[in-house]
Structures are given as C-alpha cells and as structure tokens.
Scaffold this active site. Structure first.
Site, PDB file in Angstrom:
ATOM      1  N   GLU A  50       1.066  23.744   0.641  1.00 25.40           N
ATOM      2  CA  GLU A  50       0.628  23.541  -0.648  1.00 25.40           C
ATOM      3  C   GLU A  50       1.681  23.041  -1.551  1.00 25.40           C
ATOM      4  O   GLU A  50       1.718  23.058  -2.956  1.00 25.40           O
ATOM      5  CB  GLU A  50       0.053  24.824  -1.306  1.00 25.40           C
TER       6      GLU A  50
ATOM      7  N   ASP B 243       4.568  23.225  -6.418  1.00 23.29           N
ATOM      8  CA  ASP B 243       3.997  24.109  -5.582  1.00 23.29           C
ATOM      9  C   ASP B 243       3.109  25.016  -6.107  1.00 23.29           C
ATOM     10  O   ASP B 243       2.852  25.231  -7.397  1.00 23.29           O
ATOM     11  CB  ASP B 243       5.039  25.161  -4.775  1.00 23.29           C
ATOM     12  N   ILE B 244       1.974  25.026  -5.459  1.00 19.68           N
ATOM     13  CA  ILE B 244       0.524  25.647  -6.024  1.00 19.68           C
ATOM     14  C   ILE B 244       1.050  27.299  -5.988  1.00 19.68           C
ATOM     15  O   ILE B 244       1.108  27.838  -4.929  1.00 19.68           O
ATOM     16  CB  ILE B 244      -0.589  25.556  -5.100  1.00 19.68           C
TER      17      ILE B 244
END
Length: 218
Positions: A136, A93-94
C-alpha cells in the site's frame, strides 16, 4: 491462460533492449525480400515496446513499479546534484490498509489501491514521477521542487484522498494517507534520502496519521 496485462515482467530494461537489437539483426540477415523484413521488424518493435512498458509498470495500478523507481530516482538524483537543482521525494502509505483487506476482502483492497493511484496521478505535474513501491506504499519524485514547494501538491493529495468517496459493494470507506517527504540534497546517496523520507512517514504515522511528516529543507 494468464492474461498478458496481468503478467509481472521481471526483465531488466537493458536486457530487453539487447534482445530487441539481436532479433532485429537476425531478421535483417534473412534471405527474404526487404519489404518482408521491414514488416516483421515493425511487428517485433511493436511487441518490444509493449513488453518493455509492462516491465516497468505495476499491473494493478498501471503506475510505474519499484524497479523503475530505482532507475529513475538514481538518474534524477544525479541530475539534481550535478546542476544543483532542488529535488523532493515523498513516500505515501494508506492508513490502516490491512483493516480494509481483513474487513472487506482483498478485492476491495485492490479497488482502493486503484482509486488512490488515480487520485495521485491527477494531483501532480507530468514532470513528476509516480510509482507503486509495494503493498500500500507509493512514491512520488517531485523534480526541480524544493521541500517547501513540495508541500503544496502533497497537502492537496492528502486532502483529496480524505475527501474522496470510496464506495465498495454499497459500503462507504474512510481512507486516508500518511506521507513522508525529504528534500535534503545534502545527503550523499539515493538510499539516504529515501530513508529520510521513510522515517518522516513513520513520524507522520506515529503522530496520528493522515498528515505529512518531514524536516523540510528549503
């Protein structure tokens, strides 16, 4: 008119297969020369291949999409169980992605997602499977890979993103990934092993982000 490359085809793969077979059977029944039939069938098959690819591909990143993940993960999980092979799954996950969209706009967010997809694609084997799960979040299935061995490419990915020069409209962006990994083949279902990786991701987030979390099963 919407560009065909941006259309999100929400058609299951098995339905596409059935449509393609039915169309081919109809064409073969036409009272026209065989050469003409073959030419039409070739064109239909080409269009079918393109459409099927779109049905399993995320239009922004060109990675596999969530639907294809569910099919492939089920297949790889069953195969690993059957042959007693290791299998690892990672959820990445960003970090602070909402801040990117809020500060620089969604076009910048799209740029970051494409760059991340490119970096991920260049840090794993062809036998590994990479998906944009949603928003994301990305998922990587590392086939025939123990948790211990999965840490090597995952750490390489984390470092590659941390060191990458993200630049949008002359603005330098600092982007990092948090990653959760599970290789616990003692779990009974794909949902359980995915949830295990997802929990590991949230532990990585809660522990400061830009790191890998997970109770590695060797």
């Amino acid at each position: 008119m919407e560009n065909i490359d941006t259309i999100n085809f929400d058609i299951p793969s098995n339905i596409l297969d059935e449509i393609q077979i039915n169309i081919q059977n109809i064409i073969e029944s036409f009272d026209i020369p065989d050469d003409n039939k073959m030419e039409v069938i070739k064109k239909i098959n080409f269009m079918y291949t393109q459409t099927k690819q779109m049905s399993i591909t995320d239009p922004l990143t060109k990675l596999f999409n969530r639907r294809h993940f569910e099919c492939e993960f089920d297949r790889e999980f069953k195969r690993a169980k059957r042959y007693n092979n290791p299998l690892s799954i990672a959820v990445a996950d960003i970090d602070f992605f909402k801040n990117v969209n809020d500060t620089y706009g969604h076009s910048c967010g799209d740029y970051v997602l494409r760059e991340i997809a490119y970096i991920i694609s260049n840090n794993f084997r062809q036998t590994d499977l990479i998906f944009r799960y949603g928003g994301e979040e990305f998922v990587i299935i590392l086939t025939e890979t123990s948790g211990e061995n999965a840490l090597i490419p995952l750490e390489r990915l984390r470092k590659a993103v941390e060191d990458h020069c993200f630049q949008y409209n002359n603005q330098d962006l600092k982007i990092t990934l948090s990653i959760g990994v599970s290789s616990n083949m003692k779990l009974a279902t794909t949902s359980e092993i995915f949830d295990d990786a997802d929990k590991a991701l949230y532990k990585a987030k809660n522990n400061g982000r830009n790191q890998i979390g997970g109770d590695i099963i060797k």
